[in-house]
Design a protein around this motif. Structure first.
Motif, PDB file in Angstrom:
ATOM      1  N   MET A   1     -12.795  -4.202   3.462  1.00 53.96           N
ATOM      2  CA  MET A   1     -12.572  -3.417   4.690  1.00 53.96           C
ATOM      3  C   MET A   1     -11.121  -2.980   4.772  1.00 53.96           C
ATOM      4  SD  MET A   1     -13.739  -2.088   7.476  1.00 53.96           S
ATOM      5  CE  MET A   1     -15.255  -2.788   8.113  1.00 53.96           C
ATOM      6  N   TYR A   2     -10.895  -1.674   4.928  1.00 59.44           N
ATOM      7  CA  TYR A   2      -9.530  -1.155   5.047  1.00 59.44           C
ATOM      8  C   TYR A   2      -8.888  -1.724   6.313  1.00 59.44           C
ATOM      9  CZ  TYR A   2      -5.672   2.141   4.686  1.00 59.44           C
ATOM     10  OH  TYR A   2      -4.433   2.706   4.539  1.00 59.44           O
ATOM     11  N   ARG A   3      -7.653  -2.221   6.173  1.00 56.40           N
ATOM     12  CA  ARG A   3      -7.010  -2.859   7.325  1.00 56.40           C
ATOM     13  C   ARG A   3      -6.292  -1.828   8.196  1.00 56.40           C
ATOM     14  NH1 ARG A   3      -3.333  -7.116   4.862  1.00 56.40           N
ATOM     15  NH2 ARG A   3      -2.536  -7.279   6.980  1.00 56.40           N
TER      16      ARG A   3
ATOM     17  N   LEU B  65      -4.014   0.890  -2.887  1.00 56.25           N
ATOM     18  CA  LEU B  65      -4.490   0.116  -1.749  1.00 56.25           C
ATOM     19  C   LEU B  65      -4.008  -1.324  -1.953  1.00 56.25           C
ATOM     20  CD1 LEU B  65      -6.128   0.069   0.821  1.00 56.25           C
ATOM     21  CD2 LEU B  65      -8.202  -0.037  -0.533  1.00 56.25           C
ATOM     22  N   ASN B  67      -3.178  -5.000  -0.431  1.00 54.46           N
ATOM     23  CA  ASN B  67      -3.567  -5.883   0.663  1.00 54.46           C
ATOM     24  C   ASN B  67      -4.173  -5.115   1.845  1.00 54.46           C
ATOM     25  OD1 ASN B  67      -2.715  -7.951  -0.907  1.00 54.46           O
ATOM     26  ND2 ASN B  67      -1.325  -8.856   0.591  1.00 54.46           N
ATOM     27  N   GLY B  68      -5.123  -4.262   1.501  1.00 52.11           N
ATOM     28  CA  GLY B  68      -5.921  -3.617   2.541  1.00 52.11           C
ATOM     29  C   GLY B  68      -5.343  -2.358   3.138  1.00 52.11           C
ATOM     30  N   ARG B  69      -4.132  -1.963   2.720  1.00 47.80           N
ATOM     31  CA  ARG B  69      -3.557  -0.738   3.278  1.00 47.80           C
ATOM     32  C   ARG B  69      -2.991   0.125   2.164  1.00 47.80           C
ATOM     33  NH1 ARG B  69      -0.667  -3.703   8.141  1.00 47.80           N
ATOM     34  NH2 ARG B  69      -2.478  -3.841   9.496  1.00 47.80           N
ATOM     35  N   ASN B  70      -3.065   1.432   2.363  1.00 56.93           N
ATOM     36  CA  ASN B  70      -2.479   2.348   1.375  1.00 56.93           C
ATOM     37  C   ASN B  70      -0.959   2.303   1.460  1.00 56.93           C
ATOM     38  OD1 ASN B  70      -4.945   3.133   0.502  1.00 56.93           O
ATOM     39  ND2 ASN B  70      -4.807   5.249   1.208  1.00 56.93           N
ATOM     40  N   ALA B 210      -0.464   5.033   7.190  1.00 55.71           N
ATOM     41  CA  ALA B 210      -0.305   4.874   5.740  1.00 55.71           C
ATOM     42  C   ALA B 210       0.869   5.668   5.183  1.00 55.71           C
ATOM     43  CB  ALA B 210      -1.594   5.295   5.030  1.00 55.71           C
TER      44      ALA B 210
END
Lengths: 119, 233
Positions: A1-3, B65, B67-70, B210
């Motif tokens: 899941m994108y944070r 990407l 740790n969940g972020r771009n 992002a």
């Protein structure tokens, strides 16, 4: 899941609540159109819907409609004002404050009808 | 400190689908994620594929990407992630070619579609097309874009829609639409106003979060929407 942050969850919830409300609307139209078959059918259906499961469903629909409506106001502010986007996060928290203020009395009243038979 | 670097690997010649692989390595808090990827490639597994060029946040090659972020691998310090488990995946919504390398062509196709160049058919004046500092400031944000695709590939609509041109292309359009010297708004409108254009934006703000250049992406997209709606084209 994108944070993603608040904006992402505001969007997901808005989409989910929108689709759920659309489904309810279609069910509701079907329910109302059962009156075409005469009062016996219609009254029998309404009696069947006295079941608390439907009552709880109605409370859920109200909860989703309320979020969709309040976040919809947030989206209008973001779309039509020059400052809405800058304060989108604060606006989202504002949505939840209004949600508690308007929603909780409403949900408790509705739950009273569902389980207490009203009045 | 000891960190675990988990990378979503994919070799199109062997693998049916991407899979995670873990690498343990020594890292300094001030190391960049890009440094860790280099350590893996140079010391543990030379087959690891990723893009980088300048390594200083300007070329826009190493959006990933993380740790969940771009983020850009070259601008992300181990310290700032606040954990010793680091997960790196390719950016989403574009076809993966190998490991962290994606096919950027759909992204650049959308970029070209908005005609990101000055359109002005007037004969050029003797010296230059004059512009006031205020007129220049109007589109300043958009000029910072490095086309890394961190915004476009963080967009939930872009992941699933398939026709949306994405935030980066709109930012590029904004840069010229609001340039006082530009006359090409009418040529850009068919793309921006189409079904794959700005109206697909549902203001999820992942793009704004992002952007490694801190461009207020959603703000610019909304300005383009309003320009279309209120007939500034």
């Amino acid at each position: 899941m994108y944070r993603g942050r608040e904006g992402q969850w505001a969007f997901y919830l808005h989409r989910i609540s929108g689709v759920a409300v659309l489904l309810f609307l279609m069910l509701h139209v079907l329910e109302m159109s059962s009156s075409m078959f005469g009062p016996e059918w219609f009254n029998a259906l309404l009696a069947f819907e006295r079941n608390p499961v439907f009552g709880l469903g109605l409370v859920l629909v109200a909860a989703l409609v309320l979020y969709h409506a309040l976040n919809g106001l947030r989206i209008i502010l973001m779309d039509f004002t020059s400052w809405g986007v800058r304060y989108q996060r604060q606006l989202w928290y504002g949505v939840w404050v209004l949600y508690v203020l308007i929603g909780f009395p409403m949900f408790f009243t509705m739950l009273g009808y569902v389980f207490g038979g009203g009045e | 400190m000891q960190v675990t670097l988990k990378i979503l690997r994919y070799n199109p010649e062997k693998d049916l689908r991407p899979h995670w692989e873990s690498y343990k390595l020594e890292a300094e808090p001030m190391d960049r994620v890009l440094d860790l990827l280099h350590k893996v490639k140079w010391e543990q597994d030379g087959t690891l594929a990723f893009r980088k060029s300048c390594g200083h946040g300007i070329c826009g090659s190493d959006a990933m990407l993380i740790n969940g972020r771009n983020r850009l691998a070259c601008k992300t310090l181990v310290r700032d992630l606040g954990t010793d488990v680091i997960e790196v995946e390719p950016i989403r919504g574009l076809p993966v070619e190998k490991d962290l390398v994606v096919d950027m062509e759909p992204f650049f196709k959308a970029y070209r579609a908005v005609k990101p160049w000055l359109i002005n058919d007037d004969p050029p004046p003797q010296r230059e097309r004059l512009q006031s500092p205020e007129e220049r400031a109007r589109f300043d944000e958009g000029t910072k874009c490095i086309l890394c695709a961190a915004c476009t590939t963080s967009c939930p609509v872009f992941w699933v829609n398939g026709t949306y041109i994405g935030p980066a292309a709109v930012v590029q359009a904004h840069r010229f639409i609001f340039d006082s010297r530009d006359q090409g708004a009418h040529e850009r409108f068919p793309v921006l106003g189409s079904t794959g254009g700005v109206w697909r934006c549902r203001t999820a703000y992942n793009c704004t979060e992002a952007c490694p250049r801190e461009i207020p992406v959603t703000q610019l997209i909304q300005e383009v929407k309003r320009a279309i709606m209120f007939g500034e084209f």
